[in-house]
Design a protein around this motif. Structure first.
Motif, PDB file in Angstrom:
ATOM      1  N   MET A 135      54.541  81.578  -4.318  1.00 29.04           N
ATOM      2  CA  MET A 135      53.219  82.198  -4.161  1.00 29.04           C
ATOM      3  C   MET A 135      52.735  82.901  -5.433  1.00 29.04           C
ATOM      4  N   ARG A 136      53.537  82.819  -6.509  1.00 22.54           N
ATOM      5  CA  ARG A 136      53.209  83.456  -7.789  1.00 22.54           C
ATOM      6  C   ARG A 136      52.972  84.958  -7.646  1.00 22.54           C
ATOM      7  N   ILE A 137      53.849  85.601  -6.903  1.00 23.60           N
ATOM      8  CA  ILE A 137      53.778  87.047  -6.750  1.00 23.60           C
ATOM      9  C   ILE A 137      54.725  87.658  -7.782  1.00 23.60           C
ATOM     10  N   ARG A 138      54.157  88.467  -8.676  1.00 23.63           N
ATOM     11  CA  ARG A 138      54.938  89.085  -9.733  1.00 23.63           C
ATOM     12  C   ARG A 138      55.185  90.549  -9.407  1.00 23.63           C
ATOM     13  N   PRO A 155      49.423  93.680  -6.664  1.00 28.33           N
ATOM     14  CA  PRO A 155      48.984  94.332  -5.433  1.00 28.33           C
ATOM     15  C   PRO A 155      48.920  93.327  -4.276  1.00 28.33           C
ATOM     16  N   LEU A 156      49.352  93.762  -3.107  1.00 24.83           N
ATOM     17  CA  LEU A 156      49.276  92.951  -1.896  1.00 24.83           C
ATOM     18  C   LEU A 156      48.415  93.692  -0.883  1.00 24.83           C
ATOM     19  N   LYS A 195      47.857  88.308  -1.447  1.00 23.17           N
ATOM     20  CA  LYS A 195      47.672  88.805  -2.807  1.00 23.17           C
ATOM     21  C   LYS A 195      46.262  89.352  -2.934  1.00 23.17           C
ATOM     22  N   TYR A 196      46.156  90.522  -3.534  1.00 17.28           N
ATOM     23  CA  TYR A 196      44.857  91.157  -3.716  1.00 17.28           C
ATOM     24  C   TYR A 196      44.333  90.836  -5.111  1.00 17.28           C
ATOM     25  N   SER A 197      43.087  90.457  -5.185  1.00 18.10           N
ATOM     26  CA  SER A 197      42.452  90.169  -6.462  1.00 18.10           C
ATOM     27  C   SER A 197      41.194  91.014  -6.596  1.00 18.10           C
ATOM     28  N   ALA A 198      41.221  91.971  -7.520  1.00 14.72           N
ATOM     29  CA  ALA A 198      40.036  92.806  -7.754  1.00 14.72           C
ATOM     30  C   ALA A 198      38.873  91.940  -8.231  1.00 14.72           C
ATOM     31  N   LEU A 199      39.161  90.941  -9.080  1.00 11.53           N
ATOM     32  CA  LEU A 199      38.099  90.043  -9.531  1.00 11.53           C
ATOM     33  C   LEU A 199      37.570  89.201  -8.379  1.00 11.53           C
ATOM     34  N   GLY A 200      38.447  88.796  -7.476  1.00 13.88           N
ATOM     35  CA  GLY A 200      38.015  88.042  -6.305  1.00 13.88           C
ATOM     36  C   GLY A 200      37.066  88.860  -5.448  1.00 13.88           C
ATOM     37  N   PHE A 204      38.530  83.685 -14.279  1.00  9.63           N
ATOM     38  CA  PHE A 204      39.760  83.598 -13.492  1.00  9.63           C
ATOM     39  C   PHE A 204      40.232  84.983 -13.094  1.00  9.63           C
ATOM     40  N   ASP A 205      40.886  85.079 -11.920  1.00 11.95           N
ATOM     41  CA  ASP A 205      41.730  86.238 -11.681  1.00 11.95           C
ATOM     42  C   ASP A 205      43.094  85.834 -12.235  1.00 11.95           C
ATOM     43  N   ARG A 206      44.175  86.467 -11.864  1.00 10.67           N
ATOM     44  CA  ARG A 206      45.474  86.113 -12.447  1.00 10.67           C
ATOM     45  C   ARG A 206      45.949  84.721 -12.052  1.00 10.67           C
TER      46      ARG A 206
END
Length: 182
Positions: A26-29, A33-34, A48-53, A77-79
């Motif tokens: 899931m590409r969780i580093r 943030p989740l 996964k939380y994306s501020a840009l999303g 892109f987000d991450r």
């Protein structure tokens, strides 16, 4: 939802370990943030939380303005994924994964500018042949939160090197989006 067959217990501090295989898939580093959701059926869902999303409307507006000023297609892109597209077919790019090349660029916090039209250009989107002649990471309070990419023309022989104006524009876009998330 797909069952993994993996069961974990919650420790005395309320923590649960997400297995390495799932984090990798899931590409969780570490430090990502989740967001936590619950359902009426008693499910607890981590996403996964994306501020840009969350601010994709603003990212789309920035991409549209940059596309008009820079005269090329723009991706934000987000991450992990494309969150905004302007100047090319949205269906082709929307929600596509960032390439390993772009992820590496973001992690290193370096800018990418094509040096020559005949050089190998960066491919920002996984599994798509389109290349970019400029990419910059978006930094928010010192953390990488995404990237902005200016795309070459739609055919393989349309390679570009960035002008000084395009370098300034992509830098302004990345800085603006980074500030919006602070």
């Amino acid at each position: 939802m797909k069952a993994t067959g993996i069961v974990r217990r919650i420790d005395d501090l309320g923590r649960v370990v997400i297995p390495k295989e799932i984090r990798r898939t899931m590409r969780i580093r570490e430090g990502d943030p989740l967001e936590i959701y619950t359902s009426p059926e008693g499910e607890v869902i981590f996403r996964k939380y994306s501020a840009l999303g969350e601010m994709s409307e603003n990212a789309t507006q920035v991409a549209e303005i940059m596309q008009r000023l820079a005269g090329c297609a723009v991706l934000v892109f987000d991450r992990d994924h494309v969150v905004a597209v302007s100047g090319t077919q949205k269906r082709e790019f929307q929600e596509r994964r960032a390439s390993a090349e772009l992820e590496e660029l973001m992690e290193s916090r370096h800018a990418y500018y094509a040096a020559q039209p005949d050089s190998v250009h960066l491919r920002p989107v996984a599994d798509l042949p389109r290349t970019a002649f400029a990419c910059l990471p978006i930094l928010t309070a010192g953390d990488v939160t995404g990237a902005v990419a200016f795309l070459d023309g739609s055919s393989a022989d349309q390679k570009t090197i960035p002008t000084d104006l395009q370098r300034s524009l992509i830098s302004a876009a990345a800085q603006f989006l980074g500030k919006q998330m602070e």
